[in-house]
Design an enzyme around this catalytic site. Structure first.
Site, PDB file in Angstrom:
ATOM      1  N   LYS A 112      -4.371   4.636   3.159  1.00 42.75           N
ATOM      2  CA  LYS A 112      -4.731   3.672   4.204  1.00 42.75           C
ATOM      3  C   LYS A 112      -6.036   4.032   4.892  1.00 42.75           C
ATOM      4  O   LYS A 112      -6.705   3.168   5.451  1.00 42.75           O
ATOM      5  CB  LYS A 112      -3.580   3.531   5.176  1.00 42.75           C
TER       6      LYS A 112
HETATM    7  C1  LIG Z   1       1.410   1.948   2.698  1.00 36.85           C
HETATM    8  C2  LIG Z   1       1.780   2.817   1.543  1.00 36.85           C
HETATM    9  C3  LIG Z   1       2.223   2.283   0.321  1.00 36.85           C
HETATM   10  C4  LIG Z   1       2.448   0.801   0.114  1.00 36.85           C
HETATM   11  O1  LIG Z   1       1.250   0.093   0.084  1.00 36.85           O
HETATM   12  P1  LIG Z   1       1.249  -1.515   0.291  1.00 36.85           P
HETATM   13  O2  LIG Z   1      -0.185  -1.873   0.380  1.00 36.85           O
HETATM   14  O3  LIG Z   1       1.981  -1.752   1.571  1.00 36.85           O
HETATM   15  O4  LIG Z   1       1.949  -2.105  -0.880  1.00 36.85           O
HETATM   16  C5  LIG Z   1       2.469   3.152  -0.732  1.00 36.85           C
HETATM   17  N1  LIG Z   1       2.321   4.487  -0.589  1.00 36.85           N
HETATM   18  C6  LIG Z   1       1.909   5.043   0.578  1.00 36.85           C
HETATM   19  C7  LIG Z   1       1.791   6.510   0.675  1.00 36.85           C
HETATM   20  C8  LIG Z   1       1.617   4.239   1.677  1.00 36.85           C
HETATM   21  O5  LIG Z   1       1.208   4.798   2.831  1.00 36.85           O
END
Ligand SMILES: *Cc1c(COP(=O)(O)O)cnc(C)c1O
Length: 469
Positions: A112
């Protein structure tokens, strides 16, 4: 470029407006009116660019006139300069067929950061220009909160209020949020679940007591700018593996469908994506939808991959809109039906359209642990539980033999294994360490308030502490 709502009844916005807005007023999500496309020659010319320059080039058509190309490039340099690896999102080879795309070299150790480090800078840029302030409210089950707080801590014209369910995020995740000292950061631990926290945040967006005084902003992946920033690493990985001459497949650990939707966008823009595998854990609504057309909400089960413990995936609506003929009125009717009944069928058009690049795979706790064990024993790599679900799906696709043999399979490594040490140790017998850049996390003081899980209390806290524009 302008942006339209998936439900067809909201005014179109430009990139600046869409960045500062959450949901569209008709309840839909904003998407570009059309997909910009790069020719094969244009893609070939991107090979070997530094990440920040590639990012500016891939994103420029979405940004349009809202930023000068040089300014966009500067913001990318700043955002990606904070990553601990010079390649920003390096590829690592596991065996002759499988690769990991490491997306966790940012400040808070999950993918993120790639989008939020840029989004924080876009907020600052646009707000300064308009002489406005933004009050960000969010709920987190872990990774979004820390990445968003790091991205906006100390920035001008922004306050952030982040709700987390007390006692239900890991120590590392909580400390990454609560040890940030900047005065514009407010952490709130609430009694109750993540879903309850999320429901309160949604309510704030429609609460005149707040919206009358503050511009309320979102940092979850309903924000278009986040998805846009994630498109870049699909290009980065595919170029390194021989695109545009060679096709590449990706396996994506999926929760809210933001990350894999960015892969769909990359394919629409002309990147030769052979396949996108949507990997889910036992919270498998997306697997049921993509394999059988059945999108119906079940109970959320807590797993070792908490960022994927989601039932309703907000960004799936963007895919259904894009694959189902881009008919806003039909989409609005379909989603209103779903919101009432908590279940819907995908149309034939949506299934066929999605099926052109997307398949899905579900992993249970044993599949996940086996994938972690395989990566460690066979390849010497410790991987986190989310990545393990992606790797399981990639290996299953490889094993089933329905992908051309010369197509490399890239699993998106969405979190650093050090963020989920207990689960990794259980599966491999090895306890991953935390990287040096977060080394003193456990020595820093924490700062947060605990509030009862009642809407009135939390809304009053926000109203009292936010800075009016
Ligand atoms: C947020 C997250 C996901 C999922 O991603 P999306 O974009 O919500 O599908 C998968 N793995 C980790 C470690 C995350 O922080």
């Amino acid at each position: 470029m302008d942006y339209v709502s998936t439900r067809g009844a909201a005014p179109a916005l430009d990139f600046e407006q869409v960045t500062l807005t959450g949901l569209a007023p008709d309840g839909g999500l904003f998407v570009p009116r059309e997909w910009p496309r790069f020719s094969s020659d244009e893609i070939a010319a991107m090979a070997g660019l530094p990440y920040a320059e590639l990012a500016a080039r891939v994103m420029q058509p979405f940004v349009g006139d809202c930023l000068e190309p040089e300014r966009l490039r500067e913001l990318c340099d700043e955002a990606y300069g904070r990553f601990a690896h010079p390649a920003v999102t390096p590829l690592r080879q596991l065996d002759e067929r499988h690769w990991l795309l490491e997306l966790f070299h940012g400040p808070t150790l999950a993918f993120k950061d790639v989008a939020l480090q840029l989004l924080g800078r876009l907020f600052e840029e646009f707000l300064a220009r308009r002489d406005e302030r933004l009050t960000i409210v969010g709920a987190t089950s872990g990774d979004t909160g820390s990445a968003a707080i790091d991205a906006v801590a100390g920035r001008e014209n922004v306050d952030i209020f982040m709700l987390h369910p007390k006692g239900r995020v890991s120590d590392v995740q909580r400390r990454q949020m609560t040890t940030v000292k900047a005065p514009n950061v407010y952490n709130i631990a609430i009694g109750g679940s993540f879903d309850e926290a999320q429901a309160m945040v949604k309510r704030m967006f429609g609460d005149p007591a707040l919206t009358g005084r503050y511009r309320i902003g979102a940092v979850n992946s309903i924000n278009w700018a986040r998805l846009m920033a994630q498109v870049v690493y699909y290009f980065a990985a595919a170029l390194q593996l021989g695109a545009p001459q060679r096709r590449v497949a990706f396996s994506v650990p999926t929760g809210n469908f933001g990350d894999v939707f960015a892969g769909h966008v990359a394919a629409r823009m002309g990147l030769p994506v052979e396949r996108l595998i949507v990997a889910t854990n036992v919270n498998d609504i997306l697997h049921r939808a993509l394999s059988a057309g059945d999108y119906s909400v079940g109970e959320v089960t807590a797993t070792a991959a908490p960022s994927m413990d989601i039932q309703v995936s907000s960004n799936f609506e963007r895919l259904l809109f894009d694959c189902g003929g881009r008919d806003g009125a039909a989409m609005a009717a379909q989603m209103q039906g779903f919101e009432g009944a908590r279940t819907m069928r995908l149309t034939e058009g949506q299934r066929t359209g999605a099926g052109e690049t997307l398949t899905s795979c579900r992993a249970d706790a044993d599949d996940m642990a086996r994938a972690m064990g395989w990566a460690w024993e066979r390849c010497g790599e410790l991987i986190d539980p989310h990545t393990a679900i992606g790797l399981h799906a990639a290996r299953a696709a490889h094993g089933s033999g329905d992908l051309p043999r010369d197509v490399p399979l890239v699993t998106l490594a969405t979190a650093h294994p050090g963020k989920f040490r207990d689960a990794v140790e259980r599966a491999t017998g090895r306890r991953p360490s935390l990287p040096a850049r977060v080394g003193d996390l456990f020595d820093r003081d924490e700062r947060y308030v605990e509030l009862a899980g009642e809407y009135a209390t939390i809304a009053a806290y926000v109203a009292e502490h936010a800075t009016a524009g």
